[in-house]
Design a protein around this motif. Structure first.
Motif, PDB file in Angstrom:
ATOM      1  N   PHE A   1      20.369  29.185  -1.404  1.00  0.00           N
ATOM      2  CA  PHE A   1      18.879  28.786  -0.725  1.00  0.00           C
ATOM      3  C   PHE A   1      18.205  29.617   0.772  1.00  0.00           C
ATOM      4  O   PHE A   1      19.376  30.652   1.107  1.00  0.00           O
ATOM      5  CB  PHE A   1      20.255  27.283   0.196  1.00  0.00           C
ATOM      6  N   ASP A   2      17.417  29.362   0.425  1.00  0.00           N
ATOM      7  CA  ASP A   2      16.120  29.892   1.556  1.00  0.00           C
ATOM      8  C   ASP A   2      16.527  28.884   2.741  1.00  0.00           C
ATOM      9  O   ASP A   2      15.499  27.865   2.609  1.00  0.00           O
ATOM     10  CB  ASP A   2      15.098  29.759   1.044  1.00  0.00           C
ATOM     11  N   TYR A   3      17.440  29.512   3.324  1.00  0.00           N
ATOM     12  CA  TYR A   3      18.185  28.869   4.884  1.00  0.00           C
ATOM     13  C   TYR A   3      16.901  29.068   6.175  1.00  0.00           C
ATOM     14  O   TYR A   3      16.485  27.808   6.289  1.00  0.00           O
ATOM     15  CB  TYR A   3      19.287  29.211   5.078  1.00  0.00           C
ATOM     16  N   ASP A   4      15.603  29.515   5.666  1.00  0.00           N
ATOM     17  CA  ASP A   4      14.588  29.334   6.204  1.00  0.00           C
ATOM     18  C   ASP A   4      13.773  28.679   6.230  1.00  0.00           C
ATOM     19  O   ASP A   4      13.011  27.705   7.323  1.00  0.00           O
ATOM     20  CB  ASP A   4      13.613  30.529   6.817  1.00  0.00           C
ATOM     21  N   THR A   5      13.829  28.234   5.745  1.00  0.00           N
ATOM     22  CA  THR A   5      12.292  27.181   4.241  1.00  0.00           C
ATOM     23  C   THR A   5      12.894  26.319   4.488  1.00  0.00           C
ATOM     24  O   THR A   5      11.997  25.444   3.829  1.00  0.00           O
ATOM     25  CB  THR A   5      11.667  27.945   3.454  1.00  0.00           C
ATOM     26  N   GLY A   6      14.646  26.150   3.703  1.00  0.00           N
ATOM     27  CA  GLY A   6      14.350  25.007   3.308  1.00  0.00           C
ATOM     28  C   GLY A   6      14.805  25.042   1.496  1.00  0.00           C
ATOM     29  O   GLY A   6      14.919  23.577   1.103  1.00  0.00           O
TER      30      GLY A   6
ATOM     31  N   THR B   1      19.144  28.597  -9.595  1.00  0.00           N
ATOM     32  CA  THR B   1      19.018  28.940 -10.858  1.00  0.00           C
ATOM     33  C   THR B   1      20.394  29.462 -11.271  1.00  0.00           C
ATOM     34  O   THR B   1      20.779  30.851 -10.787  1.00  0.00           O
ATOM     35  CB  THR B   1      17.799  29.987 -10.821  1.00  0.00           C
ATOM     36  N   GLY B   2      20.380  29.103 -12.823  1.00  0.00           N
ATOM     37  CA  GLY B   2      21.654  29.456 -13.523  1.00  0.00           C
ATOM     38  C   GLY B   2      23.586  29.914 -12.939  1.00  0.00           C
ATOM     39  O   GLY B   2      24.272  30.247 -13.139  1.00  0.00           O
ATOM     40  N   ILE B   3      23.913  28.787 -11.578  1.00  0.00           N
ATOM     41  CA  ILE B   3      24.823  28.240 -10.918  1.00  0.00           C
ATOM     42  C   ILE B   3      25.446  27.235 -11.291  1.00  0.00           C
ATOM     43  O   ILE B   3      26.575  27.127 -10.831  1.00  0.00           O
ATOM     44  CB  ILE B   3      24.685  29.008  -9.278  1.00  0.00           C
ATOM     45  N   GLU B   4      24.476  26.182 -12.279  1.00  0.00           N
ATOM     46  CA  GLU B   4      25.552  25.590 -13.000  1.00  0.00           C
ATOM     47  C   GLU B   4      26.148  24.022 -11.861  1.00  0.00           C
ATOM     48  O   GLU B   4      26.460  22.696 -11.660  1.00  0.00           O
ATOM     49  CB  GLU B   4      26.937  25.806 -13.255  1.00  0.00           C
ATOM     50  N   LYS B   5      25.326  23.933 -10.522  1.00  0.00           N
ATOM     51  CA  LYS B   5      25.276  23.012  -9.598  1.00  0.00           C
ATOM     52  C   LYS B   5      23.986  23.105  -8.674  1.00  0.00           C
ATOM     53  O   LYS B   5      23.755  23.904  -8.373  1.00  0.00           O
ATOM     54  CB  LYS B   5      26.569  23.480  -8.566  1.00  0.00           C
ATOM     55  N   PHE B   6      23.671  21.999  -8.928  1.00  0.00           N
ATOM     56  CA  PHE B   6      22.267  21.666  -8.043  1.00  0.00           C
ATOM     57  C   PHE B   6      20.904  22.852  -8.352  1.00  0.00           C
ATOM     58  O   PHE B   6      20.363  22.894  -7.851  1.00  0.00           O
ATOM     59  CB  PHE B   6      22.102  22.108  -6.359  1.00  0.00           C
ATOM     60  N   GLU B   7      21.061  22.689 -10.058  1.00  0.00           N
ATOM     61  CA  GLU B   7      20.404  23.728 -10.354  1.00  0.00           C
ATOM     62  C   GLU B   7      18.758  22.277 -10.532  1.00  0.00           C
ATOM     63  O   GLU B   7      18.211  22.827 -10.593  1.00  0.00           O
ATOM     64  CB  GLU B   7      20.288  22.950 -12.174  1.00  0.00           C
TER      65      GLU B   7
ATOM     66  N   ARG C   1      27.012  13.984  -6.829  1.00  0.00           N
ATOM     67  CA  ARG C   1      26.814  14.548  -7.973  1.00  0.00           C
ATOM     68  C   ARG C   1      26.254  15.525  -8.194  1.00  0.00           C
ATOM     69  O   ARG C   1      24.991  16.420  -8.128  1.00  0.00           O
ATOM     70  CB  ARG C   1      26.675  13.562  -9.721  1.00  0.00           C
ATOM     71  N   SER C   2      25.974  17.352  -8.349  1.00  0.00           N
ATOM     72  CA  SER C   2      25.558  18.623  -8.319  1.00  0.00           C
ATOM     73  C   SER C   2      24.428  18.967  -9.665  1.00  0.00           C
ATOM     74  O   SER C   2      24.013  19.119  -9.340  1.00  0.00           O
ATOM     75  CB  SER C   2      26.623  19.849  -8.343  1.00  0.00           C
ATOM     76  N   ASP C   3      24.922  17.779 -10.870  1.00  0.00           N
ATOM     77  CA  ASP C   3      24.072  18.168 -11.795  1.00  0.00           C
ATOM     78  C   ASP C   3      23.523  16.670 -12.404  1.00  0.00           C
ATOM     79  O   ASP C   3      22.551  16.505 -12.838  1.00  0.00           O
ATOM     80  CB  ASP C   3      25.313  17.837 -12.951  1.00  0.00           C
ATOM     81  N   ALA C   4      23.009  15.865 -10.734  1.00  0.00           N
ATOM     82  CA  ALA C   4      22.594  14.903 -10.943  1.00  0.00           C
ATOM     83  C   ALA C   4      20.516  15.575 -11.333  1.00  0.00           C
ATOM     84  O   ALA C   4      20.264  16.569 -10.837  1.00  0.00           O
ATOM     85  CB  ALA C   4      22.855  13.847  -9.807  1.00  0.00           C
ATOM     86  N   THR C   5      19.448  14.958 -11.164  1.00  0.00           N
ATOM     87  CA  THR C   5      17.926  15.294 -10.738  1.00  0.00           C
ATOM     88  C   THR C   5      18.228  15.625  -9.190  1.00  0.00           C
ATOM     89  O   THR C   5      19.003  14.962  -8.533  1.00  0.00           O
ATOM     90  CB  THR C   5      17.162  13.874 -11.076  1.00  0.00           C
ATOM     91  N   ALA C   6      17.299  15.698  -8.862  1.00  0.00           N
ATOM     92  CA  ALA C   6      16.907  15.959  -7.673  1.00  0.00           C
ATOM     93  C   ALA C   6      16.236  15.382  -6.570  1.00  0.00           C
ATOM     94  O   ALA C   6      17.188  15.123  -5.091  1.00  0.00           O
ATOM     95  CB  ALA C   6      15.174  16.918  -7.202  1.00  0.00           C
ATOM     96  N   ASP C   7      15.496  13.978  -7.593  1.00  0.00           N
ATOM     97  CA  ASP C   7      15.271  13.125  -6.731  1.00  0.00           C
ATOM     98  C   ASP C   7      17.737  11.727  -6.286  1.00  0.00           C
ATOM     99  O   ASP C   7      17.032  11.648  -5.177  1.00  0.00           O
ATOM    100  CB  ASP C   7      14.633  11.303  -7.401  1.00  0.00           C
TER     101      ASP C   7
END
Length: 311
Positions: free
Chosen positions: A80-85, A90-96, A45-51
């Motif tokens: 996503f910052d692929y170098d730092t992980g 923000t603002g794309i309605e998934k993985f907020e 679920r991309s709308d779930a909490t980070a944990d």
């Protein structure tokens, strides 16, 4: 045998993270193919909490057999910052919930001694690299790869390496950043755009949901003129927007993957008519040969190549 040599021969662990699922696998570094029975897929679920998101990803990864290399390849959509992980969603309605989160550190902590290193890359780049090494992009020095689904993912490869900068490719190498008639390209070609156009053409009431794209594709085969027009318009528009960049990049092939590629017989004619103008240079428009496995293969190659460069 040194630990580096053993690691080079060991299966490469990979993760392919999408908006609705996560896939984990072990890829044979010699054959460039996932090991039989090692591919595991779990809803996400991309709308779930980070944990919750990181926990689901880690749980899937930990289900893999433990005999693998120390460096993981992780394909994940942007921003996503692929170098730092670090997540930048923000603002794309998934993985907020992952915005500003150190995804790399979170996964390493959950995977403990199973993940010494993580190498992140864009999911469209992973697909392209996989097709270059084991699919339809093989043998093409310069190739553009598109993933057509909810939106338009893209990767421009030169000698198998993604090109993100310079005047030969769209900003960041991302086709979805292009505009047409002053509007974002995905206003014309995307899941929502095709559904919306079909709704307008058929007079679907605003309070009713138009059919989904796979249903519209079935209507095309049944001879529905509105469905036919919705597909034609979307993919001729994509070809029109993409053509100058294919010419500038001097690509000899365009490889198409993603869920919409299942409707290849509908996409190919409309895309090709604008992408390959009469009298222009030959550009092969090809269906992906490894549509499901390419992101896994590409993530493994990325992990191998970037890890080897640090040794």
């Amino acid at each position: 045998m040194s630990s580096a040599a053993r690691s080079a021969r060991a299966p490469v662990p990979v993760l392919d993270i999408g908006g609705t699922h996560v896939t984990a696998a072990l890829v044979d570094p010699v054959t460039n193919s996932p090991l039989p029975f090692s591919v595991l897929r779990r809803p996400l679920r991309s709308d779930a909490t980070a944990d919750s998101i990181l926990g689901t990803i880690a749980l899937t990864a930990l289900d893999l057999p433990a005999e693998h290399g120390a460096c993981w390849g992780v394909a994940i959509p942007g921003p996503f910052d692929y170098d730092t992980g670090m997540g930048r969603f923000t603002g794309i309605e998934k993985f907020e919930a992952l915005s500003g989160v150190d995804v790399g550190a979170g996964l390493r902590r959950r995977l403990a001694d199973r993940a010494e290193h993580l190498r992140f890359l864009n999911d469209a780049d992973a697909f392209a690299i996989g097709e270059y090494h084991a699919g339809a992009a093989a043998g093409h020095e310069r190739v553009a790869c598109l993933t057509l689904g909810t939106g338009v993912g893209s990767s421009f490869l030169r000698d198998g390496v993604p090109v993100h900068d310079g005047t030969e490719v769209p900003p960041g190498g991302h086709v979805h950043r292009l505009t047409l008639h002053g509007r974002p390209l995905e206003d014309f070609v995307s899941r929502r755009a095709i559904r919306a156009l079909y709704g307008r053409l058929t007079g679907v009431a605003e309070d009713r949901e138009p059919p989904d794209v796979h249903e519209i594709a079935a209507l095309v085969k049944a001879g529905d003129p509105a469905a036919t027009e919705a597909f034609r318009y979307a993919f001729e528009t994509l070809g029109q927007a993409l053509a100058p960049w294919i010419d500038r990049f001097e690509a000899t092939a365009v490889v198409i993957g993603g869920s919409m590629a299942k409707s290849w017989n509908l996409i190919h004619p409309a895309l090709s008519v604008k992408l390959v103008p009469a009298g222009g240079a030959v550009v092969h428009v090809l269906p992906a040969r490894q549509p499901a496995e390419a992101p896994l293969i590409g993530a493994a190659r990325w992990a191998q190549d970037t890890w080897s460069a640090t040794l």
